[in-house]
Design a protein around this motif. Structure first.
Motif, mmCIF file in Angstrom:
data_model
loop_
_atom_site.group_PDB
_atom_site.id
_atom_site.type_symbol
_atom_site.label_atom_id
_atom_site.label_comp_id
_atom_site.label_asym_id
_atom_site.label_seq_id
_atom_site.Cartn_x
_atom_site.Cartn_y
_atom_site.Cartn_z
ATOM 1 N N LYS A 347 -1.205 2.894 11.255
ATOM 2 C CA LYS A 347 -1.192 4.364 11.374
ATOM 3 C C LYS A 347 -1.890 4.808 12.662
ATOM 4 N N THR A 348 -3.032 4.204 12.960
ATOM 5 C CA THR A 348 -3.769 4.541 14.179
ATOM 6 C C THR A 348 -2.914 4.246 15.410
ATOM 7 N N THR A 349 -2.269 3.093 15.402
ATOM 8 C CA THR A 349 -1.432 2.697 16.536
ATOM 9 C C THR A 349 -0.303 3.698 16.766
ATOM 10 N N LEU A 350 0.427 4.018 15.699
ATOM 11 C CA LEU A 350 1.576 4.913 15.867
ATOM 12 C C LEU A 350 1.132 6.320 16.234
ATOM 13 N N THR A 351 0.017 6.773 15.664
ATOM 14 C CA THR A 351 -0.490 8.107 15.993
ATOM 15 C C THR A 351 -0.828 8.178 17.480
ATOM 16 N N ASN A 352 -1.504 7.139 17.980
ATOM 17 C CA ASN A 352 -1.867 7.128 19.407
ATOM 18 C C ASN A 352 -0.639 7.008 20.302
ATOM 19 N N LEU A 353 0.329 6.191 19.899
ATOM 20 C CA LEU A 353 1.530 6.023 20.731
ATOM 21 C C LEU A 353 2.303 7.333 20.844
ATOM 22 N N VAL A 354 2.490 7.994 19.715
ATOM 23 C CA VAL A 354 3.256 9.243 19.717
ATOM 24 C C VAL A 354 2.525 10.319 20.533
ATOM 25 N N ARG A 355 1.197 10.303 20.490
ATOM 26 C CA ARG A 355 0.409 11.283 21.233
ATOM 27 C C ARG A 355 0.465 10.998 22.742
ATOM 28 N N ARG A 356 0.492 9.714 23.113
ATOM 29 C CA ARG A 356 0.355 9.361 24.527
ATOM 30 C C ARG A 356 1.677 9.186 25.270
ATOM 31 N N TYR A 357 2.740 8.857 24.535
ATOM 32 C CA TYR A 357 4.002 8.526 25.221
ATOM 33 C C TYR A 357 5.120 9.441 24.747
ATOM 34 N N ARG A 358 6.066 9.718 25.678
ATOM 35 C CA ARG A 358 7.178 10.559 25.234
ATOM 36 C C ARG A 358 8.418 9.742 24.907
ATOM 37 N N ALA A 359 8.430 8.478 25.330
ATOM 38 C CA ALA A 359 9.577 7.630 24.976
ATOM 39 C C ALA A 359 9.156 6.176 24.903
ATOM 40 N N ILE A 360 9.857 5.439 24.074
ATOM 41 C CA ILE A 360 9.653 3.995 23.961
ATOM 42 C C ILE A 360 11.033 3.359 23.963
ATOM 43 N N GLU A 361 11.215 2.391 24.878
ATOM 44 C CA GLU A 361 12.540 1.771 25.006
ATOM 45 C C GLU A 361 12.409 0.253 25.109
ATOM 46 N N PRO A 362 13.501 -0.457 24.795
ATOM 47 C CA PRO A 362 13.456 -1.916 24.955
ATOM 48 C C PRO A 362 13.209 -2.273 26.419
ATOM 49 N N GLY A 363 12.549 -3.402 26.651
ATOM 50 C CA GLY A 363 12.280 -3.848 28.019
ATOM 51 C C GLY A 363 13.494 -4.503 28.647
ATOM 52 N N SER A 364 13.296 -5.125 29.820
ATOM 53 C CA SER A 364 14.420 -5.684 30.575
ATOM 54 C C SER A 364 14.963 -6.961 29.923
ATOM 55 N N ARG A 365 14.132 -7.638 29.131
ATOM 56 C CA ARG A 365 14.671 -8.789 28.386
ATOM 57 C C ARG A 365 14.386 -8.584 26.901
ATOM 58 N N PRO A 366 15.239 -9.174 26.042
ATOM 59 C CA PRO A 366 15.071 -8.950 24.603
ATOM 60 C C PRO A 366 13.810 -9.626 24.075
ATOM 61 N N GLY A 367 13.297 -9.129 22.959
ATOM 62 C CA GLY A 367 12.148 -9.758 22.317
ATOM 63 C C GLY A 367 12.536 -11.104 21.743
ATOM 64 N N THR A 368 11.543 -11.984 21.571
ATOM 65 C CA THR A 368 11.829 -13.261 20.906
ATOM 66 C C THR A 368 11.094 -13.297 19.580
ATOM 67 N N ARG A 369 11.805 -13.785 18.566
ATOM 68 C CA ARG A 369 11.255 -13.826 17.210
ATOM 69 C C ARG A 369 10.340 -15.025 17.017
ATOM 70 N N GLN A 370 9.431 -14.911 16.077
ATOM 71 C CA GLN A 370 8.640 -16.061 15.626
ATOM 72 C C GLN A 370 9.595 -17.090 15.043
ATOM 73 N N SER A 371 9.245 -18.363 15.163
ATOM 74 C CA SER A 371 10.131 -19.386 14.613
ATOM 75 C C SER A 371 9.727 -19.773 13.193
ATOM 76 N N SER A 372 8.670 -19.173 12.672
ATOM 77 C CA SER A 372 8.206 -19.494 11.323
ATOM 78 C C SER A 372 9.198 -19.003 10.270
ATOM 79 N N PRO A 373 9.466 -19.816 9.240
ATOM 80 C CA PRO A 373 10.349 -19.352 8.172
ATOM 81 C C PRO A 373 9.646 -18.384 7.224
ATOM 82 N N ILE A 374 8.347 -18.226 7.351
ATOM 83 C CA ILE A 374 7.587 -17.407 6.400
ATOM 84 C C ILE A 374 7.151 -16.097 7.026
ATOM 85 N N ILE A 375 6.689 -16.197 8.270
ATOM 86 C CA ILE A 375 6.192 -15.010 8.977
ATOM 87 C C ILE A 375 7.341 -14.425 9.793
ATOM 88 N N TYR A 376 7.594 -13.121 9.617
ATOM 89 C CA TYR A 376 8.713 -12.483 10.296
ATOM 90 C C TYR A 376 8.179 -11.459 11.292
#
Lengths: 388, 67
Positions: A347-376
Motif C-alpha cells: 500500500k505504501t509503495t503504490l500510494t507513493n508511486l501514484v503521488r510521484r509519477y504520472r505514468a508507468i510503462e514497460p521498459g525497453s526489454r520485457p521482464g524476466t520471470r523467476q524460474s521457481s515453480p513455487i514462487i511467482y
C-alpha cells in the motif's frame, strides 16, 4: 488416475505461464501425480478453490509437519503442527500485528521514498532498485540485523528457494554462510539483548525449554526468506499489471481508496506463492475422491485463486470483487504471519508511486520471470516511470 | 461494549478461533462465532484483547455490531 497432462504442472513452462495448465487440470482435482513401487498413488494436487480452502482449514488431517525443508533447513511454523505450532507462533506473532505494522508505517514510508528518490531518470530495473531492497530492509530491521547487507541476504534466500540443480556447491556455501551469520547474531543478542525479534527468540521458552540454536536459525531463515521472497514478488506482479494497464493506473490515481482492492486482486490473480505442501494424517475425501493417509499433498493457491466456481471471469483483473476467500496468504492456522506487513509495504509503495509519477510503462526489454515453480514473480522488471 | 467481529473486514483466516478457542468458535461458512461477547473475568478480557491484536484483518473490536 494420473491425468495425462499432470506433468505439465511441474514443467519449466508452468513457472512462467501456469494458468492455462491450471484451467485444463482444475476440473480433475484432486488427482495424484505419481505411483510408487507398491502401486500406491502419491503427490496429490489440489486445484479447485473448495479443495484448497478445505485442506488449508483442516490442519488436523492436512499436516504441515515434515522433517526436511528447503536447503536442508527445517523451518519452524510452516513445518509444525499444533500444539507446538501455536506456541512457536505466539513467540513471533506480536511483531507482525496490524497495530505494530501501523507503528512501523512512517518508517516504511520513509524507506520507500528514499528508494524512489534514488531511481535513475527514465528506465529503471525496478526489482533491483526497489522491490528487493524494500522488503529485505524492513525484515532486517524487525530481526535487528543491519539492512545494508540486503544484497547478501537476497543471495542467501535465493539459494534457499532455488530449484536449479546447477551451482549446488555455491548454493551450499551461501547456506552455510547464512547459518554462520545468524549464529553470530544470536550469540550477540544473548550478550546484548535489544527490542528485536532475534533477542525475543534467544530469550523465549517453549514448554519450559529455550529454543535450540537450530530452531533460532530456522526462525531467522524463515523470517528472512518469507519476508523478502514473497513481498518482492507481490510488488513486481502489481507493477507489471499497472505497466500494462494504464486504465487501472488512472483509476488508482483518481481514487486512492482503490489501492487496497487493487492489491488484493493482484494477490488473487498473480499469487506470489503458487503452492505449498501438506501430508495427510488420515484417509480424507476431497471432491468425492479418497486421498489415503500418509499422502503428500500440494494445494495450489494460484489455481484456487482462479477457479471459475469461486469467481466470475477469474482471469479478468477486477476491482469490484469480494476477495475474502482468496488464498494467496493461505488460510487457517498457518495464515501468513507477515500478511499485515506485506499489505502495508504494498500500500505504501503504490500510494507513493501514484503521488510521484504520472505514468508507468514497460521498459525497453520485457521482464524476466523467476524460474521457481513455487514462487511467482519477476527476477527483472524494467519499467519507465514518468514523474509528475 | 460487546466483542464484535466486523464481517466486512473478516478474512476468515481462523486465527481467533485457533488462538482463543475459549472465546471464538468456527461457525457456518467459516465465519467466527463469539462465544463470550462480554467477558468479565480478567483472563478472558486479556485473551479478547489479544485476539483483537492478532487478527490479521483488524476485524475484531469492542463495539456495537453495525446494522
Amino acid at each position: 488416475m494420473i491425468p495425462e497432462n499432470a506433468r505439465a504442472l511441474f514443467s519449466p513452462e508452468a513457472a512462467s505461464a501456469p494458468y492455462p495448465i491450471y484451467d485444463e487440470l482444475r476440473p480433475l482435482s484432486p488427482f495424484p501425480t505419481a505411483i510408487d513401487s507398491e502401486g500406491r498413488e502419491g503427490g496429490w494436487c489440489l486445484l479447485r478453490h473448495d479443495d484448497v480452502y478445505g485442506a488449508l482449514r483442516d490442519h488436523t488431517v492436512f499436516s504441515s509437519a515434515s522433517s526436511l525443508g528447503p536447503g536442508g533447513f527445517r523451518l519452524p511454523l510452516i513445518q509444525d503442527d499444533p500444539p507446538r505450532h501455536m506456541r512457536l507462533r505466539r513467540l513471533v506473532t506480536s511483531a507482525f500485528t496490524p497495530r505494530r505494522v501501523a507503528e512501523l508505517q512512517p518508517w516504511i514510508d520513509k524507506l520507500s521514498n528514499e528508494l524512489l528518490d534514488k531511481l535513475p531518470q527514465g528506465e529503471t530495473e525496478f526489482v533491483a532498485d526497489y522491490t528487493v531492497p524494500l522488503p529485505v530492509k524492513v525484515i532486517a530491521n524487525l530481526l535487528g540485523i543491519p539492512g545494508e547487507d540486503y544484497l547478501t541476504f537476497k543471495k542467501w534466500t535465493d539459494a534457499l528457494i532455488s530449484f536449479e540443480p546447477d551451482n549446488l556447491g555455491e548454493k551450499g556455501q551461501d547456506l552455510m554462510a547464512m547459518a554462520a551469520y545468524f549464529g553470530q547474531m544470536a550469540a550477540k543478542r544473548r550478550r546484548e539483548p535489544g527490542g528485536d525479534l532475534i533477542s525475543a527468540l534467544v530469550d523465549a521458552e517453549v514448554e519450559g525449554e529455550k529454543l535450540s540454536e537450530t530452531e533460532i536459525l530456522g526462525f531467522c531463515v524463515l523470517l528472512l526468506a518469507a519476508g523478502n521472497e514473497t513481498t518482492t514478488n507481490l510488488l513486481g506482479n502489481a507493477l507489471n499489471i499497472l505497466a500494462h494497464r494504464p486504465d487501472l493506473w488512472r483509476q488508482l490515481e483518481a481514487d486512492n481508496q482503490l489501492i487496497e482492492p487493487f492489491i488484493e486482486e493482484t494477490l488473487r490473480i498473480e499469487s506470489p506463492v503458487q503452492r505449498l505442501f501438506r501430508n495427510t494424517l488420515s484417509d480424507v475425501e476431497v471432491n468425492g475422491v479418497t486421498i489415503p493417509a500418509g499422502s503428500f499433498v500440494m494445494p495450489f493457491f494460484g489455481a484456487a485463486n482462479r477457479d471459475p466456481e469461486a469467481w466470475d471471469e477469474p482471469n479478468e483483473f477486477r476491482l469490484d470483487r469480494d476477495l475474502h476467500n482468496h488464498v494467496a496468504f493461505g488460510m487457517g492456522i498457518h495464515y501468513c504471519l507477515g500478511s499485515p506487513l506485506a499489505r502495508a509495504e504494498a500500500k505504501t509503495t503504490l500510494t507513493n508511486l501514484v503521488r510521484r509519477y504520472r505514468a508507468i510503462e514497460p521498459g525497453s526489454r520485457p521482464g524476466t520471470r523467476q524460474s521457481s515453480p513455487i514462487i511467482y514473480g519477476f527476477r527483472e522488471l524494467p519499467l519507465c516511470l514518468t514523474p509528475r | 461494549m460487546p466483542l464484535t467481529v466486523n464481517r466486512k473486514k473478516c478474512l476468515k483466516s481462523g486465527q481467533c478461533t485457533y488462538m482463543h478457542s475459549d472465546l471464538f468458535r468456527e461457525g457456518e461458512g467459516g465465519w467466527p462465532v463469539i462465544l463470550v461477547p462480554d467477558p468479565t473475568d480478567e483472563r478472558q478480557r486479556a485473551d479478547a484483547e489479544d485476539a483483537i491484536d492478532l487478527c490479521p484483518a483488524s476485524a475484531i473490536s469492542w463495539e456495537e455490531p453495525k446494522q
